[in-house]
Design an enzyme around this catalytic site. Structure first.
Site, PDB file in Angstrom:
ATOM      1  N   ASN A 182       0.944  -1.040  -0.021  1.00 48.06           N
ATOM      2  CA  ASN A 182       0.040  -0.010   0.168  1.00 48.06           C
ATOM      3  C   ASN A 182       0.927   1.305  -0.040  1.00 48.06           C
ATOM      4  OD1 ASN A 182       0.814   0.566   2.663  1.00 48.06           O
ATOM      5  ND2 ASN A 182      -0.985  -0.503   3.487  1.00 48.06           N
ATOM      6  N   LEU A 213      -3.777   2.169  -3.227  1.00 44.11           N
ATOM      7  CA  LEU A 213      -4.036   3.724  -2.622  1.00 44.11           C
ATOM      8  C   LEU A 213      -5.364   3.870  -2.226  1.00 44.11           C
ATOM      9  CD1 LEU A 213      -2.486   5.469  -6.148  1.00 44.11           C
ATOM     10  CD2 LEU A 213      -1.354   4.960  -3.781  1.00 44.11           C
ATOM     11  N   LYS A 216      -8.516   5.877  -3.882  1.00 43.56           N
ATOM     12  CA  LYS A 216      -7.750   6.420  -5.149  1.00 43.56           C
ATOM     13  C   LYS A 216      -7.411   5.323  -6.053  1.00 43.56           C
ATOM     14  CE  LYS A 216      -4.860   8.611  -2.309  1.00 43.56           C
ATOM     15  NZ  LYS A 216      -3.697   9.220  -1.895  1.00 43.56           N
ATOM     16  N   ASP A 245      -5.922  -7.501   0.840  1.00 48.56           N
ATOM     17  CA  ASP A 245      -5.788  -8.994   0.541  1.00 48.56           C
ATOM     18  C   ASP A 245      -6.929  -9.399  -0.619  1.00 48.56           C
ATOM     19  OD1 ASP A 245      -3.845  -9.189   2.622  1.00 48.56           O
ATOM     20  OD2 ASP A 245      -5.283  -9.211   4.175  1.00 48.56           O
ATOM     21  N   LYS A 278     -18.984  -4.348   3.181  1.00 50.12           N
ATOM     22  CA  LYS A 278     -19.466  -5.261   4.456  1.00 50.12           C
ATOM     23  C   LYS A 278     -18.494  -5.443   5.435  1.00 50.12           C
ATOM     24  CE  LYS A 278     -21.801  -8.380   0.960  1.00 50.12           C
ATOM     25  NZ  LYS A 278     -21.668  -9.559   0.472  1.00 50.12           N
ATOM     26  N   SER A 284     -16.274 -10.878   4.244  1.00 46.36           N
ATOM     27  CA  SER A 284     -16.529  -9.857   3.188  1.00 46.36           C
ATOM     28  C   SER A 284     -16.436  -9.969   1.889  1.00 46.36           C
ATOM     29  CB  SER A 284     -16.506  -8.569   3.973  1.00 46.36           C
ATOM     30  OG  SER A 284     -14.977  -8.369   4.012  1.00 46.36           O
TER      31      SER A 284
END
Length: 294
Positions: A182, A213, A216, A245, A278, A284
């Protein structure tokens, strides 16, 4: 079907939901608590399996009640757990605070994950049989390096999520095909806060980089080409835990299917966007039919 080996962590996520995270020394009242199967390795395995991959999980759980639940959750998602060993002692845990904006803060306790210091013949064979190997940094570095080395020797593509971020040994850098940090991890590894600048530094170490990002989108960069920014779908985030992930798991499936990078990133971005709408991490993560319909 894309064959994916995941060398990584399996944790029980202990999640507290609150209006805002506490400051240092402060106590706040939360509104809900959940225990949800997680861990960056297991999350990527579940995400890849739900996205349509054939997935084998390499790692360890403890001999506690969490270990049983973690294994059951992976198997329910269709992940092969034959190489998910049971170690004496507690399973790994992640202590997570999620605020009303969907942002989170996490403390990880390795537990059984810390016992995975080396790989055996079965693990090496599973990596050799895969199309891609997914790795993170919640296992001891010795095992990650060994896995990356085994993959490279067999021509298996390697994808590393450098989290939790830490200095990487040169041998590991040498065996990474695609790095997916990230923006904070990219800044830490490169010394550059601006993503485009960070990507150029990281390309000195690896052939391809995708810097995620958040809302973004993501920045893709490869040696010999111009970086490309891919926008993320606009959604209202409920919980961002596991979004990265989910992105990586879905990305691996798409790349293994031979999709061009742009289409693979679109597939992965759609999966991550569905995930953040979620609560929870593995609970989720979307199925392939949901991703393709998005």
């Amino acid at each position: 079907m894309t064959r994916i080996a995941v060398l990584g962590s399996t944790n029980m996520d202990l999640v507290a939901y609150t209006a805002r995270a506490p400051e240092r020394g402060e106590t706040v009242t939360g509104r809900e608590f959940r225990t949800i199967p997680g861990g960056k390795g297991a999350n990527q395995a579940v995400a890849a399996a739900r996205a349509g991959g054939e997935v084998a999980m390499i790692g360890a759980v403890g001999d506690d009640v969490y270990g049983t639940r973690l294994r059951d959750g992976l198997e329910h998602a269709g992940v092969d757990t034959d190489l998910l060993h049971t170690a004496e002692g507690p399973s790994g845990t992640a202590h997570i605070v999620v605020d009303d904006s969907g942002s989170n803060a996490i403390v990880v306790i390795p537990g059984a994950n810390g016992t995975v210091t080396a790989l055996g013949p079965g693990e090496i064979a599973a990596i050799a049989a895969a199309d891609l190997l997914l790795m993170q940094l919640e296992l001891p570095l010795s095992a990650v390096v060994e896995g990356a080395r085994a993959a490279r020797s067999q021509g298996v593509r390697t994808i590393l999520t450098p989290s939790p971020v830490q200095p990487l040994p040169e041998e590991l850098w040498d065996h990474i095909d695609l790095l997916v940090p990230n923006e904070h991890e990219a800044a830490e590894l490169s010394g550059q806060a601006e993503p485009h600048a960070a990507a150029q530094i990281l390309l000195r170490q690896v052939p391809e980089v995708i810097i995620t990002l958040g809302a973004k989108g993501s920045l893709y960069a490869a040696r010999g080409g111009e970086p490309v920014l891919f926008e993320a779908p606009e959604v209202r985030a409920v919980d961002t835990t596991g979004a990265g992930d989910t992105f990586v798991g879905a990305l691996a499936v798409a790349l293994g299917e031979g999709r061009p990078v742009a289409k693979a990133l679109a597939f992965a971005s759609s999966a991550a966007a569905l995930c953040v709408q979620k609560p929870g991490a593995s609970t989720s993560m979307p199925y392939r039919s949901e991703i393709e319909a998005a």
